[in-house]
Design an enzyme around this catalytic site. Structure first.
Site, PDB file in Angstrom:
ATOM      1  N   LYS A   1       0.817  -1.221   0.000  1.00  0.00           N
ATOM      2  CA  LYS A   1       0.000   0.000   0.000  1.00  0.00           C
ATOM      3  C   LYS A   1       0.842   1.258   0.000  1.00  0.00           C
ATOM      4  O   LYS A   1       0.451   2.270  -0.570  1.00  0.00           O
ATOM      5  CB  LYS A   1      -0.964   0.003   1.199  1.00  0.00           C
ATOM      6  CG  LYS A   1      -2.089  -0.987   1.031  1.00  0.00           C
ATOM      7  CD  LYS A   1      -3.266  -0.637   1.914  1.00  0.00           C
ATOM      8  CE  LYS A   1      -4.443  -1.556   1.630  1.00  0.00           C
ATOM      9  NZ  LYS A   1      -5.531  -1.394   2.571  1.00  0.00           N
TER      10      LYS A   1
ATOM     11  N   LYS B   1      -4.762  -9.730  -6.798  1.00  0.00           N
ATOM     12  CA  LYS B   1      -5.966  -9.866  -5.980  1.00  0.00           C
ATOM     13  C   LYS B   1      -7.067  -8.922  -6.456  1.00  0.00           C
ATOM     14  O   LYS B   1      -6.783  -7.794  -6.831  1.00  0.00           O
ATOM     15  CB  LYS B   1      -5.562  -9.517  -4.533  1.00  0.00           C
ATOM     16  CG  LYS B   1      -6.568  -9.827  -3.475  1.00  0.00           C
ATOM     17  CD  LYS B   1      -6.014  -9.440  -2.110  1.00  0.00           C
ATOM     18  CE  LYS B   1      -6.042  -7.927  -1.911  1.00  0.00           C
ATOM     19  NZ  LYS B   1      -5.702  -7.496  -0.557  1.00  0.00           N
TER      20      LYS B   1
ATOM     21  N   LYS C   1     -10.613  -3.253  -4.105  1.00  0.00           N
ATOM     22  CA  LYS C   1     -11.349  -2.001  -4.277  1.00  0.00           C
ATOM     23  C   LYS C   1     -10.464  -0.933  -4.887  1.00  0.00           C
ATOM     24  O   LYS C   1     -10.955   0.009  -5.492  1.00  0.00           O
ATOM     25  CB  LYS C   1     -11.792  -1.482  -2.899  1.00  0.00           C
ATOM     26  CG  LYS C   1     -12.974  -2.183  -2.308  1.00  0.00           C
ATOM     27  CD  LYS C   1     -13.210  -1.692  -0.873  1.00  0.00           C
ATOM     28  CE  LYS C   1     -13.726  -2.818  -0.017  1.00  0.00           C
ATOM     29  NZ  LYS C   1     -13.555  -2.659   1.402  1.00  0.00           N
TER      30      LYS C   1
HETATM   31  P1  TYM Z   1     -10.810  -5.443   3.702  1.00  0.00           P
HETATM   32  O1  TYM Z   1     -11.790  -4.347   3.897  1.00  0.00           O
HETATM   33  O2  TYM Z   1      -9.691  -5.240   2.756  1.00  0.00           O
HETATM   34  O3  TYM Z   1     -11.547  -6.767   3.275  1.00  0.00           O
HETATM   35  C1  TYM Z   1     -12.638  -7.300   4.021  1.00  0.00           C
HETATM   36  C2  TYM Z   1     -12.609  -8.818   3.968  1.00  0.00           C
HETATM   37  O4  TYM Z   1     -12.650  -9.260   2.604  1.00  0.00           O
HETATM   38  C3  TYM Z   1     -11.571 -10.150   2.364  1.00  0.00           C
HETATM   39  N1  TYM Z   1     -11.103  -9.967   0.982  1.00  0.00           N
HETATM   40  C4  TYM Z   1     -10.969 -10.944   0.093  1.00  0.00           C
HETATM   41  N2  TYM Z   1     -11.213 -12.268   0.166  1.00  0.00           N
HETATM   42  C5  TYM Z   1     -11.002 -13.010  -0.938  1.00  0.00           C
HETATM   43  N3  TYM Z   1     -10.561 -12.487  -2.114  1.00  0.00           N
HETATM   44  C6  TYM Z   1     -10.290 -11.162  -2.237  1.00  0.00           C
HETATM   45  N4  TYM Z   1      -9.880 -10.666  -3.400  1.00  0.00           N
HETATM   46  C7  TYM Z   1     -10.507 -10.328  -1.103  1.00  0.00           C
HETATM   47  N5  TYM Z   1     -10.354  -9.006  -0.875  1.00  0.00           N
HETATM   48  C8  TYM Z   1     -10.721  -8.799   0.401  1.00  0.00           C
HETATM   49  C9  TYM Z   1     -10.502  -9.765   3.370  1.00  0.00           C
HETATM   50  O5  TYM Z   1      -9.607 -10.832   3.614  1.00  0.00           O
HETATM   51  C10 TYM Z   1     -11.322  -9.397   4.578  1.00  0.00           C
HETATM   52  O6  TYM Z   1     -11.647 -10.547   5.316  1.00  0.00           O
HETATM   53  N6  TYM Z   1      -7.730  -5.266   7.592  1.00  0.00           N
HETATM   54  C11 TYM Z   1      -9.044  -5.690   7.200  1.00  0.00           C
HETATM   55  C12 TYM Z   1     -10.160  -5.101   8.037  1.00  0.00           C
HETATM   56  C13 TYM Z   1     -10.026  -5.301   9.502  1.00  0.00           C
HETATM   57  C14 TYM Z   1     -10.174  -6.533  10.195  1.00  0.00           C
HETATM   58  C15 TYM Z   1     -10.000  -6.220  11.578  1.00  0.00           C
HETATM   59  C16 TYM Z   1     -10.432  -7.832   9.788  1.00  0.00           C
HETATM   60  C17 TYM Z   1      -9.788  -4.348  10.443  1.00  0.00           C
HETATM   61  N7  TYM Z   1      -9.778  -4.897  11.681  1.00  0.00           N
HETATM   62  C18 TYM Z   1     -10.081  -7.217  12.546  1.00  0.00           C
HETATM   63  C19 TYM Z   1     -10.494  -8.823  10.772  1.00  0.00           C
HETATM   64  C20 TYM Z   1     -10.324  -8.505  12.124  1.00  0.00           C
HETATM   65  C21 TYM Z   1      -9.261  -5.264   5.758  1.00  0.00           C
HETATM   66  O7  TYM Z   1      -8.657  -4.344   5.270  1.00  0.00           O
HETATM   67  O8  TYM Z   1     -10.233  -5.907   5.126  1.00  0.00           O
END
Ligand code: TYM
Length: 332
Positions: free
Chosen positions: A111, A194, A197
């Protein structure tokens, strides 16, 4: 008792990766466990967000989660910034986590890109806040997509070091839950990247707000290779786009990758894409429709989230009190 926590950034619309990798699994867990699902707005601002858009996206993602089947009565559906205990624990964990640990985080490197000196301190510290999100509720399990694995390892390291530093078993060693046929959904334009967004091309992803025509167009344009679909798993070697699209089909139809391969063995991509389009539209359009209906009443969404925040604070209050006492802060 198992307690589930997971989070999602309200930085844009949900895409198919978020749905198949995370949200759909959250819906499945809600009948068995006590679950908290969180819109992580404090994580979102580690990269600058237009304030009006952040507000709108927070409501949109909440609506998408409810539309996908999350029951806000049964679960706690909340906004991170509505519970200041997350940030308070993050500060304490900043004093537990080591700089060397954060330097190894691949997501920060991705990032921040080449211009690391100019990245926000928040972006660097992101995984520490994530550990606080989870441990402020002493959550035992965290359902996520594959890309969050390293952050969850860090969460365990922080818990372990905190417990050791203070000589008390304060925090659990939280387990990741990574399951389903699509734990890592890839970009439709490049099967080695991947689905995300932040990808510039909207053709790289299927958004939960896309209508049937858009889904059909994006899948028609999705990158493939000239060979027919393989006869067995080994035939996917070196064919990331085929692997990705078959994985999406398997996940959407609740089947295994092997059964998807068996079904489409030797067929042309064009035929397969037509079937995949029908399946994606049938799976996603009811969710999109329900999401639009919910968004017509933003006050109702805000009320759900406010209530979720209150319930969450009740759960974290004793944990934060215990931690304050453990580290030697005076009672307030
Ligand atoms: P974020 O917002 O990027 O994504 C949310 C969830 O979607 C999953 N994900 C995917 N799974 C499969 N294929 C993909 N291409 C894909 N893109 C995203 C992510 O693995 C996630 O489960 N850091 C986290 C948010 C967060 C969090 C937490 C998660 C903040 N605090 C505590 C768990 C526990 C994030 O950026 O997710």
């Amino acid at each position: 008792m198992k307690r589930i926590f997971s989070g999602i950034q309200p930085t844009g619309n949900l895409h198919l990766g978020n749905y198949l990798g995370a949200v759909r699994n959250w819906v499945r867990l809600q009948t068995e466990y006590e679950c908290l699902y969180c819109l992580v707005d404090q994580h979102a601002i580690t990269l600058w967000q237009e304030p009006g858009e952040l507000r709108a996206h927070t409501r949109e993602v909440a609506a998408a989660m409810i539309a996908a089947g999350l029951d806000p009565q049964r679960n706690i559906l909340m906004v991170q910034s509505h519970n200041p205990d997350h940030a308070e624990l993050a500060w304490i964990f900043n004093c537990t986590a080591r700089v060397g640990w954060l330097n190894r985080m691949t997501q920060f490197k991705e990032k921040a890109g080449k211009n690391r000196e100019n990245a926000s301190v928040g972006l660097y510290d992101y995984p520490v806040l994530m550990a606080a999100d989870i441990l402020v509720y002493k959550a035992t399990h965290v359902p996520v997509g594959e890309d969050q694995k390293q952050h969850l390892e860090l969460c365990r390291d922080i818990a372990q070091k905190f417990n050791q530093d203070y000589g008390r078993e304060t925090f659990p060693l939280t387990e990741p839950l990574i399951f389903g046929a699509a734990t890592r959904v890839m970009s439709l334009r490049d099967g080695t990247k991947k689905m995300s967004k932040s990808d510039e091309s909207d053709y790289s992803r299927i958004n939960m707000t896309d209508d049937a025509d858009t889904i059909a167009l994006k899948l028609r344009k999705a990158k493939t290779d000239p060979e027919p679909l393989p006869e067995h798993v080994g035939g996917l070697e070196g064919r990331p786009e085929a692997a990705n699209l078959l994985g999406i089909w398997a996940a959407l139809s609740d089947a295994t990758l092997e059964s998807a391969i068996a079904r489409f063995a030797g067929r042309r991509f064009s035929e397969f894409k037509n079937e995949l389009t029908d399946l994606a539209v049938a799976s996603l359009s009811p969710i999109t429709k329900e999401m639009q209906r919910l968004l017509a009443d933003p006050a109702a969404i805000d009320a759900i989230l406010r209530r979720g925040g209150e319930r969450a604070r009740e759960l974290s209050a004793p944990v934060i009190a215990e931690v304050r006492e453990t580290v030697g802060f005076l009672p307030r």
